[in-house]
Design a protein around this motif. Structure first.
Motif, PDB file in Angstrom:
ATOM      1  N   GLU A 139     -47.668 -61.491 -32.143  1.00  0.00           N
ATOM      2  CA  GLU A 139     -48.012 -61.215 -30.741  1.00  0.00           C
ATOM      3  C   GLU A 139     -49.444 -61.603 -30.385  1.00  0.00           C
ATOM      4  O   GLU A 139     -49.798 -61.655 -29.206  1.00  0.00           O
ATOM      5  CB  GLU A 139     -47.827 -59.715 -30.459  1.00  0.00           C
ATOM      6  N   PHE A 140     -50.261 -61.875 -31.374  1.00  0.00           N
ATOM      7  CA  PHE A 140     -51.677 -62.154 -31.117  1.00  0.00           C
ATOM      8  C   PHE A 140     -51.848 -63.316 -30.142  1.00  0.00           C
ATOM      9  O   PHE A 140     -51.224 -64.368 -30.284  1.00  0.00           O
ATOM     10  CB  PHE A 140     -52.403 -62.476 -32.423  1.00  0.00           C
ATOM     11  N   ALA A 141     -52.715 -63.097 -29.148  1.00  0.00           N
ATOM     12  CA  ALA A 141     -53.022 -64.153 -28.169  1.00  0.00           C
ATOM     13  C   ALA A 141     -54.531 -64.385 -28.166  1.00  0.00           C
ATOM     14  O   ALA A 141     -55.303 -63.451 -27.933  1.00  0.00           O
ATOM     15  CB  ALA A 141     -52.554 -63.737 -26.777  1.00  0.00           C
ATOM     16  N   GLU A 157     -61.700 -72.254 -31.518  1.00  0.00           N
ATOM     17  CA  GLU A 157     -61.126 -72.244 -32.859  1.00  0.00           C
ATOM     18  C   GLU A 157     -61.043 -70.814 -33.396  1.00  0.00           C
ATOM     19  O   GLU A 157     -61.836 -69.954 -33.024  1.00  0.00           O
ATOM     20  CB  GLU A 157     -61.969 -73.103 -33.802  1.00  0.00           C
ATOM     21  N   LEU A 158     -60.100 -70.605 -34.318  1.00  0.00           N
ATOM     22  CA  LEU A 158     -59.875 -69.279 -34.885  1.00  0.00           C
ATOM     23  C   LEU A 158     -60.265 -69.249 -36.364  1.00  0.00           C
ATOM     24  O   LEU A 158     -60.236 -70.268 -37.058  1.00  0.00           O
ATOM     25  CB  LEU A 158     -58.406 -68.890 -34.768  1.00  0.00           C
ATOM     26  N   ALA A 189     -48.832 -70.592 -39.252  1.00  0.00           N
ATOM     27  CA  ALA A 189     -47.734 -71.314 -38.593  1.00  0.00           C
ATOM     28  C   ALA A 189     -48.006 -71.444 -37.097  1.00  0.00           C
ATOM     29  O   ALA A 189     -47.719 -72.488 -36.485  1.00  0.00           O
ATOM     30  CB  ALA A 189     -46.421 -70.583 -38.838  1.00  0.00           C
ATOM     31  N   ARG A 190     -48.586 -70.379 -36.494  1.00  0.00           N
ATOM     32  CA  ARG A 190     -48.861 -70.393 -35.065  1.00  0.00           C
ATOM     33  C   ARG A 190     -50.132 -71.173 -34.728  1.00  0.00           C
ATOM     34  O   ARG A 190     -50.223 -71.817 -33.678  1.00  0.00           O
ATOM     35  CB  ARG A 190     -48.993 -68.963 -34.545  1.00  0.00           C
ATOM     36  N   PHE A 191     -51.113 -71.091 -35.641  1.00  0.00           N
ATOM     37  CA  PHE A 191     -52.416 -71.730 -35.394  1.00  0.00           C
ATOM     38  C   PHE A 191     -52.804 -72.534 -36.638  1.00  0.00           C
ATOM     39  O   PHE A 191     -53.570 -72.058 -37.488  1.00  0.00           O
ATOM     40  CB  PHE A 191     -53.482 -70.671 -35.092  1.00  0.00           C
ATOM     41  N   PRO A 192     -52.263 -73.750 -36.764  1.00  0.00           N
ATOM     42  CA  PRO A 192     -52.450 -74.540 -37.991  1.00  0.00           C
ATOM     43  C   PRO A 192     -53.910 -74.823 -38.363  1.00  0.00           C
ATOM     44  O   PRO A 192     -54.210 -75.056 -39.534  1.00  0.00           O
ATOM     45  CB  PRO A 192     -51.706 -75.850 -37.676  1.00  0.00           C
ATOM     46  N   THR A 193     -54.814 -74.785 -37.400  1.00  0.00           N
ATOM     47  CA  THR A 193     -56.213 -75.110 -37.700  1.00  0.00           C
ATOM     48  C   THR A 193     -57.056 -73.860 -37.976  1.00  0.00           C
ATOM     49  O   THR A 193     -58.269 -73.960 -38.129  1.00  0.00           O
ATOM     50  CB  THR A 193     -56.858 -75.901 -36.533  1.00  0.00           C
ATOM     51  N   GLU A 218     -47.912 -62.644 -45.997  1.00  0.00           N
ATOM     52  CA  GLU A 218     -46.925 -62.767 -44.915  1.00  0.00           C
ATOM     53  C   GLU A 218     -47.619 -62.857 -43.561  1.00  0.00           C
ATOM     54  O   GLU A 218     -47.228 -63.660 -42.702  1.00  0.00           O
ATOM     55  CB  GLU A 218     -45.976 -61.568 -44.935  1.00  0.00           C
ATOM     56  N   ILE A 219     -48.650 -62.042 -43.361  1.00  0.00           N
ATOM     57  CA  ILE A 219     -49.388 -62.062 -42.092  1.00  0.00           C
ATOM     58  C   ILE A 219     -50.115 -63.393 -41.928  1.00  0.00           C
ATOM     59  O   ILE A 219     -50.087 -64.023 -40.860  1.00  0.00           O
ATOM     60  CB  ILE A 219     -50.377 -60.886 -42.025  1.00  0.00           C
ATOM     61  N   VAL A 220     -50.753 -63.838 -43.006  1.00  0.00           N
ATOM     62  CA  VAL A 220     -51.474 -65.114 -42.970  1.00  0.00           C
ATOM     63  C   VAL A 220     -50.514 -66.267 -42.674  1.00  0.00           C
ATOM     64  O   VAL A 220     -50.827 -67.175 -41.887  1.00  0.00           O
ATOM     65  CB  VAL A 220     -52.224 -65.353 -44.293  1.00  0.00           C
TER      66      VAL A 220
END
Length: 315
Positions: free
Chosen positions: A155-157, A164-165, A187-191, A180-182
């Motif tokens: 759900e993180f937005a 960048e994250l 997967a959502r933020f490949p960079t 699992e969280i990582v």
């Protein structure tokens, strides 16, 4: 009557890690150098036996700096503190010694570096845990977003789409759950930027690996530790997930759930990173009184890590 036989499997490594050992030594050396009382903000580590022993030597444990006279030493716990805590101590002209585990301090410096580099920061950890409070408190409120579960990771937005994250983690998490969280975040933020070196500390990882090895061979497992100790609670979860049906957290021998272990013939024993070896010996002795005990140590890793004392206590 002959005693029933029981096999006890002792995990190795278990018990004190280098950060906990250092923190306790800091309190003991401060008492030797400055005399009693020495004040400690919060439990130095999450173990009542350790805290009570230090109290007997002259340590006084309090919740906040406001509870401490300004003319006595104060020590910050191994879990780390928000930057506002030493700032307040300095305003009150207090002499303080920081017993923060160096591996937690490493995460603090990572947070500062990511902010300096203009990254949005995610911290994977447990809400309300002192380490998480301390890490989030390294930066201004709102600068770090806490993610506790896979669902929250999904759900993180990001606050800004073009920013960048980077993620950090609490040092005492379950290795498998954190993966699992990582995985969801990557997967959502490949960079997304990862820690240069794993944030989950060597001791947490090693103790969880040892529990997995024990769980394959025992039908009962005792984790010696405190209910407010994150690494101890994770050992309970790891033991259960590794296939041991009967797993219990005990603070010391008086807590052993004998009825629960009645059908168990091979019992694994480990201790969280804040639990002293004395409590392991106490549990083994309690079994030896009831049963004909055979002991075996299951070694999965050997630890040689030692952290330096603060300079003020080195002499």
């Amino acid at each position: 009557m002959d005693k029933e036989k029981r096999t006890l499997l002792l995990a190795a490594p278990r018990g004190f890690c280098a950060g906990v050992d250092r923190a306790i030594q800091i309190v003991e050396r401060a008492l030797e150098k400055y005399g009693s009382p020495v004040y400690v903000r919060h439990e130095i580590v999450h173990n009542r036996y350790v805290v009570e022993n230090l109290e007997k030597k002259g340590a006084v444990f309090v919740d906040e700096l406001a509870d401490i006279p300004t003319d006595v030493p104060v020590i910050f716990s191994a879990h780390g503190v928000a930057k506002s805590v030493p700032e307040e101590a300095e305003k009150r002209n207090m002499f303080y010694i920081d017993a923060t585990c160096p591996l937690v301090s490493k995460v603090h410096r990572e947070a500062e570096r990511h902010q300096k580099d203009g990254l949005e920061i995610i911290l994977i950890g447990h809400r309300g845990h002192p380490e998480v409070i301390g890490t989030m408190g390294q930066l201004d409120e709102g600068q770090i977003t806490l993610v506790e579960t896979v669902a929250e990771a999904k759900e993180f937005a990001p606050k800004q789409a073009d920013k960048e994250l980077a993620y950090l983690t609490q040092t005492t998490l379950s290795v498998d759950e954190t993966k699992e969280i990582v995985a969801v975040l990557q997967a959502r933020f490949p960079t997304i930027q990862t820690p240069k070196k794993e944030d989950i500390c060597y001791a947490t990882t090693n103790r969880q690996t040892a529990v997995k090895a024990l769980a394959q061979r025992c039908d009962g497992l005792l984790v010696i530790g405190a209910p407010n100790s994150s690494n101890s609670m994770r050992l309970v979860e790891v033991g259960q997930k590794a296939g041991c049906d009967t797993v219990a957290l005990v603070q010391r021998a008086t807590d052993i759930p004998w009825e629960m272990l009645n059908a168990c013939r091979t019992i694994g024993i480990t201790a969280g990173a804040s639990a002293p070896e004395t409590l392991v010996e106490e549990v083994v002795a309690a079994f030896s009184k009831r049963f004909d005990v055979s002991l075996e140590e299951i070694v999965t890793n050997e630890e040689q890590v030692v952290f330096k004392m603060p300079r003020v206590l080195e002499a």
